[in-house]
Design an enzyme around this catalytic site. Structure first.
Site, mmCIF file in Angstrom:
data_model
loop_
_atom_site.group_PDB
_atom_site.id
_atom_site.type_symbol
_atom_site.label_atom_id
_atom_site.label_comp_id
_atom_site.label_asym_id
_atom_site.label_seq_id
_atom_site.Cartn_x
_atom_site.Cartn_y
_atom_site.Cartn_z
ATOM 1 N N HIS A 220 32.361 11.842 -19.882
ATOM 2 C CA HIS A 220 32.190 10.863 -18.807
ATOM 3 C C HIS A 220 30.703 10.552 -18.629
ATOM 4 O O HIS A 220 30.099 10.840 -17.592
ATOM 5 C CB HIS A 220 32.798 11.406 -17.502
ATOM 6 C CG HIS A 220 34.284 11.459 -17.524
ATOM 7 N ND1 HIS A 220 35.018 12.465 -16.952
ATOM 8 C CD2 HIS A 220 35.190 10.608 -18.072
ATOM 9 C CE1 HIS A 220 36.306 12.241 -17.133
ATOM 10 N NE2 HIS A 220 36.433 11.125 -17.807
ATOM 11 N N HIS B 144 38.569 17.629 -22.865
ATOM 12 C CA HIS B 144 39.626 17.682 -21.860
ATOM 13 C C HIS B 144 40.967 18.120 -22.440
ATOM 14 O O HIS B 144 41.844 18.581 -21.706
ATOM 15 C CB HIS B 144 39.828 16.296 -21.230
ATOM 16 C CG HIS B 144 38.620 15.774 -20.525
ATOM 17 N ND1 HIS B 144 37.892 14.702 -20.994
ATOM 18 C CD2 HIS B 144 38.008 16.170 -19.398
ATOM 19 C CE1 HIS B 144 36.886 14.459 -20.176
ATOM 20 N NE2 HIS B 144 36.927 15.329 -19.199
ATOM 21 N N CYS C 154 38.020 22.035 -25.204
ATOM 22 C CA CYS C 154 37.296 23.212 -24.708
ATOM 23 C C CYS C 154 38.194 24.444 -24.813
ATOM 24 O O CYS C 154 39.367 24.393 -24.440
ATOM 25 C CB CYS C 154 36.885 22.977 -23.257
ATOM 26 S SG CYS C 154 36.167 24.427 -22.457
ATOM 27 N N GLU D 32 42.288 16.020 -18.246
ATOM 28 C CA GLU D 32 42.556 17.437 -18.519
ATOM 29 C C GLU D 32 43.905 17.844 -17.951
ATOM 30 O O GLU D 32 44.696 18.522 -18.615
ATOM 31 C CB GLU D 32 41.455 18.317 -17.918
ATOM 32 C CG GLU D 32 41.707 19.805 -18.149
ATOM 33 C CD GLU D 32 40.745 20.708 -17.411
ATOM 34 O OE1 GLU D 32 41.192 21.750 -16.891
ATOM 35 O OE2 GLU D 32 39.541 20.371 -17.344
ATOM 36 N N THR E 19 39.960 23.200 -14.896
ATOM 37 C CA THR E 19 38.777 24.033 -15.131
ATOM 38 C C THR E 19 37.585 23.660 -14.264
ATOM 39 O O THR E 19 36.732 24.502 -13.989
ATOM 40 C CB THR E 19 38.337 23.956 -16.608
ATOM 41 O OG1 THR E 19 38.084 22.591 -16.955
ATOM 42 C CG2 THR E 19 39.379 24.548 -17.528
ATOM 43 N N CYS F 40 36.693 27.505 -15.124
ATOM 44 C CA CYS F 40 35.836 28.163 -16.117
ATOM 45 C C CYS F 40 34.603 28.762 -15.446
ATOM 46 O O CYS F 40 34.153 28.303 -14.390
ATOM 47 C CB CYS F 40 35.436 27.197 -17.230
ATOM 48 S SG CYS F 40 34.143 26.028 -16.809
ATOM 49 N N SER G 29 33.241 11.330 -13.444
ATOM 50 C CA SER G 29 33.184 12.750 -13.797
ATOM 51 C C SER G 29 33.685 13.603 -12.641
ATOM 52 O O SER G 29 33.061 13.665 -11.578
ATOM 53 C CB SER G 29 31.749 13.150 -14.153
ATOM 54 O OG SER G 29 31.617 14.562 -14.218
ATOM 55 N N SER H 131 28.617 16.602 -18.128
ATOM 56 C CA SER H 131 28.522 15.527 -19.115
ATOM 57 C C SER H 131 27.181 14.791 -19.059
ATOM 58 O O SER H 131 27.062 13.689 -19.586
ATOM 59 C CB SER H 131 29.661 14.520 -18.901
ATOM 60 O OG SER H 131 30.914 15.120 -19.106
#
Length: 294
Positions: A41, A84, A106, A136, A175, A205, A233, A277
């Site tokens: 993004h 994503h 990821c 995602e 995440t 994460c 984003s 990003s």
């Protein structure tokens, strides 16, 4: 005046890995190179890749319109799955269309795919804490039974949630979701006495938690806080929300050109953070701009 840039600002491991894969494939020049959706993004990075010949496929319908879907044919080029991730159906259809698939999902997202697939097969209803329209989350939903999958984004949705047929429940998170908000929503669901079995797996994460915690601490001690990242984003939007709670004078920008500091008043401490990003170059440009304007 002190300007502090968060150590965690900018590309995370998963984004950096995905972007590098696209540039590598663009340099190889083994047929057309596509990304399934914008690789990140960030408009500047996407534009730079477009100049190198990398095209974006937005969805499976775009494949059908191009007449590329169907039986296996000659090599059509390479499609890179962004960080994503995507559903199982997308993988299968891309391969059937004759593409080589480079998976840049990821690893933290891949782990969620494995979790929901296993729990879904074991009879659990899946609850995803996150935004239903985020790519995602759309990808995660594609690895479990859609009839027994619910996405929850806020307290009202958590209050209204009721599992189907009294099923066991497995809760995971996008995440990049706000960790504090995740805990609040999980607590609401856990208070429902009629759910007999709830498994809660915090799949936010580590990099996201670190980035959010550092942003909150930095905003708390700053007279002016700047959050850099694309408007679409999700993780940057959450950073802005967190910083705004600690520092009322918080700006959300994409590049230095968006920043207008003419009426900020007396500023001693400026904090800068950025979404996962955001390239390092943009962060440095903002830092330089702030030094010249304050």
């Amino acid at each position: 005046m002190n300007i502090t840039v968060a150590r965690s600002a900018g590309f995370c491991f998963g984004v950096k890995r995905a972007v590098n894969k696209v540039y590598e494939q663009a340099d190889i020049k083994n047929g057309p190179v596509y990304t399934y959706g914008p690789i990140i993004h960030n408009e500047e990075v996407v534009r730079d890749l477009e100049q190198k010949g990398v095209r974006v496929i937005e969805d499976l319908e775009a494949l059908d319109q191009k007449g590329l879907a169907g039986t296996q044919r000659e090599h059509k080029g390479t499609v890179i799955i962004r960080s994503h991730g995507v559903s199982r159906e997308v993988y299968e259809k891309l391969e059937q269309a004759g593409y080589a698939v480079e998976d840049a999902t990821c690893p933290f997202v891949l782990k969620i795919h494995q979790i929901v697939e296993e729990f879904s097969k074991d009879g659990y209803e899946i609850v995803i804490i996150g935004s239903a329209t985020h790519p995602e989350v759309e990808g995660i939903r594609g690895w479990c039974d859609p009839a027994y999958t619910t996405v929850i984004a806020n307290a009202q949705e958590a209050e209204n949630y009721c599992p189907k047929s009294g099923k066991k429940v497995c809760i995971v998170a996008q995440t990049t979701f706000n960790y504090k908000k995740f805990q609040e929503l999980v607590e609401i669901i856990q208070k429902k006495g009629y759910i007999r079995d709830i498994r809660v797996l915090n799949t936010i994460c580590n990099a996201t938690e670190e980035r959010q915690n550092e942003a909150a601490s930095l905003a708390e001690t700053s007279d002016l806080m700047i959050v850099i990242g694309g408007r679409s984003s999700s993780n940057t939007q959450k950073l802005y929300e967190i910083c705004k709670e600690e520092c009322a004078n918080t700006y959300y920008i994409q590049t230095a050109a968006d920043l207008q500091l003419s009426e900020t008043g007396h500023i001693d401490n400026v904090g800068i953070t950025a979404g996962a990003s955001t390239p390092k170059k943009i962060i440095e440009e903002v830092q330089k701009y702030v030094r010249t304007k304050l």
